[in-house]
Design a protein around this motif. Structure first.
Motif: not given
Ligand SMILES: [Zn+2]
Length: 497
Positions: A167-175, A223-235
Motif C-alpha cells: 500500500a505504501v509503495r503503490t501510493a508512492f508510485d502513483i504520486a 498510456e500513463l492515464a490508463e496506468w494511473m486509473t488501474v493503479a488507483a483501483t489496485d490501491l
C-alpha cells in the motif's frame, strides 16, 4: 499528447506588442505543421535517450524517497509512522539466508553510475519500510522475534505487513508517476516550442515577439492515464485487503481466516526471500476480472513456506488462477517445478522487494543476475508472465505440498445439508444506486437481493408480477457478476444451485 496555443498576452510581467492577426494566423499554421510532423513521426518531441534519462531520474526518486515516514497503514489510524518496520522478519526469513556476517543481497541504485545494481545489505537495513505508528507497531511484538511461522495468526500478521508495504509503495508510485508525467510534458513542450519557432523562423525575425508564444501540453499520455486509473483501483483493493487482514487477526482466534490464504511448503530452504503484490487480468464466465494477489516467500532452516493470498471476495478468482497453473489439484501434493516457476515469475515481474543469499547469488551466471536487475526497473509484464530464465535451484528430491492454515471445510454435500438446516438467506433491498446500474437497461428497478449466508454469494432477481411469475436473475460471487441475466421462474431462483 496534444498542445494548446497560449496567446502571449497572458505572459506575466512583460509588455508585449500585439502582432497583426495575419501573422498570428501564419504562426498558428506553422504550429499545426509541426504538430502534423509529430503525429506522423517525422519529428520527435523527446528522444529515446531523453526519455530514458527522465525515467532514470524518476527511479532515483523511488529509491531515494519512498521509505520516508508517512501515514500509519492501520486502517482508520492516520497517525504518522515514525518507525522503520521490517516487512520480512529479521529473525525469520532474512536470518535464514544471511551470510555469516549477517548480510543479504538486494537490488540497489548506484547513483554515480546511474544503474540498478546489487549490494550487500545488513539485516537491520533490509526490508524495512515506514509502515506503522508506535501504537500499531505493537501488533507485531512477539511475532517479530520468532524464527518460524507456526500459528495461523502469525501467517496473517506476516501477510498484513506484506500488504501494508504494498500500500505504501503503490501510493508512492502513483504520486511519483504524476510528477514524472509533468517532467516529461515540460521536456516535450520545450522541444515543441523550439520546433515551432524554427518552422516560423522568417516570421519570428520580423516579429521577435513571437518568441514569447507559449505552447502548453494538454493532458498526459493515454498510456500513463490508463496506468494511473488501474493503479488507483489496485490501491483500493490493497487497502481493502489491509482492512480484511485486520479483521482476520481477530477472526483467526475463532478459527476463521477472513482473507483467502494458500500456504505451500517446499521441503528445502530456498536461497531467497521476497514479498510483493501483482495483478492478473482474465476472462471468467465471459466477464473480465482483475485479481490482485499477494505473495510472500519465507525460507526456514529446512523448508520454505510460500504464502499466496487475496481478499476473500476474490477467493474464486485466485483459485481459478492457481488451478490454471496446476497449483490447486484435488490432493495436497503440488508439482514442485510449477511452484518454483510461479516464484520465479513473481521474482522477475511481480516485485523488486527480494533478497538473495550471498553465496547463491554469486554462484548465478552474470547473465541471470543482469536479467534480474534489469527487471527491477520494470518491463510492464505482470507477475504471472513466465520468467525468462531459471533462477532458483531445482532438485529431484524437492517435494511441495499445499497445507491449509486451518482445517479443510466439510465436503460440498455436507455444506449444502448444513445450509438447508440453518436457513440460507436474509432478504435485503439492494442499494438503490446499484439497482439503477444493474437494471437501467431493463427499465425495471424493483430488485430483490438475497445473500447466501454461507457462501456469501448474492442472488439478485427482479420481483415477480404474479406468484411464481418470470423473473430476471443473476448472481454475484466474490464481488463479481457471474454470467448474464437469466429469465427464470421465481420458484427456480435457487439458492443452492
Ligand atoms: Zn497507527
Amino acid at each position: 499528447m496534444s498542445v494548446e496555443f497560449v496567446n502571449p498576452v497572458g505572459v506575466k510581467g512583460k509588455m508585449i506588442a500585439p502582432v497583426p492577426a495575419k501573422v498570428e494566423m501564419e504562426f498558428a499554421e506553422a504550429v499545426e505543421r509541426v504538430q502534423q510532423r509529430v503525429r506522423d513521426g517525422t519529428a520527435s518531441l523527446a528522444t529515446d535517450s531523453e526519455i530514458k534519462k527522465l525515467t532514470f531520474d524518476s527511479q532515483k526518486l523511488v529509491y531515494g524517497n519512498w521509505d520516508k515516514p508517512g501515514p500509519c497503514q492501520y486502517a482508520g489510524c492516520g497517525e504518522r509512522s515514525i518507525r522503520r518496520s521490517h516487512t520480512l522478519q529479521r529473525a525469520g526469513p532474512l536470518a535464514a539466508i544471511a551470510s555469516t556476517d549477517n548480510h543479504v543481497i538486494a537490488p540497489t541504485l548506484n547513483y554515480a553510475r546511474a544503474k540498478i545494481e546489487y549490494a550487500r545489505r545488513g539485516l537491520d537495513q533490509a526490508s524495512t519500510f515506514a509502515g506503522f505508528c508506535p501504537e500499531h507497531e505493537r501488533l507485531f511484538e512477539g511475532f517479530e522475534n520468532r524464527g518460524t511461522l507456526q500459528h495461523p495468526r502469525e501467517y496473517v500478521l506476516q501477510l498484513y505487513r506484506t500488504v501494508s508495504r504494498e500500500a505504501v509503495r503503490t501510493a508512492f508510485d502513483i504520486a511519483h508517476h504524476e510528477k514524472q508525467a509533468e517532467t516529461v510534458s515540460a521536456q516535450k513542450t520545450k522541444t515543441l516550442t523550439r520546433l515551432c519557432l524554427a518552422e516560423a523562423a522568417k516570421l519570428v525575425s520580423r516579429y521577435p515577439v513571437l518568441r514569447e508564444y507559449q505552447l502548453t501540453p494538454a493532458g498526459m499520455s493515454e498510456e500513463l492515464a490508463e496506468w494511473m486509473t488501474v493503479a488507483a483501483t489496485d490501491l483500493g483493493q490493497i487497502r481493502a485487503m489491509i482492512g480484511d487482514l485486520q479483521l482476520a487477526i481477530d477472526a483467526i482466534d475463532q478459527g476463521a481466516l477472513g482473507a483467502h490464504i494458500h500456504r505451500y511448503v517446499l521441503n528445502g530452504r530456498l536461497p531467497i526471500t521476497l514479498s510483493g503484490q501483482s495483478a492478473v487480468n482474465f476472462q471468467l464466465d465471459d466477464e473480465p476480472h482483475r485479481l490482485v494477489l499477494f505473495v510472500t516467500v519465507i525460507p526456514e532452516a529446512t523448508r520454505t513456506q510460500i504464502l499466496i493470498a487475496s481478499r476473500s471476495a476474490h477467493a474464486a478468482l485466485l483459485d481459478h488462477h492457481l488451478s490454471s497453473l496446476g497449483l490447486l489439484g484435488p490432493g495436497n501434493g503440488v508439482n514442485a517445478d510449477a511452484l518454483l516457476g510461479f516464484v520465479e515469475a513473481f521474482l522477475f515481474h511481480g516485485t523488486d522487494h527480494w533478497f538473495f543469499e550471498e553465496a547463491y547469488w554469486k554462484s548465478l551466471p552474470p547473465a541471470s543476475r543482469d536479467a534480474l536487475l534489469a527487471a527491477v526497473v520494470g518491463d510492464g509484464k505482470l507477475g504471472i508472465d513466465a520468467a525468462p530464465l531459471q533462477i532458483l535451484p531445482r532438485s529431484p528430491r524437492f517435494v511441495a505440498t499445499r497445507d491449509p492454515l486451518l482445517p479443510a471445510r466439510p465436503a460440498r454435500k455436507q455444506r449444502h445439508a448444513a445450509r438447508r438446516a440453518r436457513g440460507w438467506s436474509e432478504h435485503e433491498p439492494l442499494d438503490l444506486q446499484q439497482s439503477y446500474r444493474i437494471l437501467a437497461a431493463r427499465k425495471d428497478l424493483t430488485l430483490v437481493a438475497s445473500r447466501d449466508n454461507y457462501s456469501d454469494d448474492i442472488h439478485v432477481h427482479s420481483k415477480p408480477r404474479r406468484k411464481d411469475g418470470w423473473v430476471f436473475a443473476r448472481s454475484i460471487r466474490a464481488g463479481q457478476w457471474r454470467g448474464g441475466w437469466r429469465r427464470v421462474r421465481a420458484s427456480r431462483v435457487d439458492p443452492f444451485g
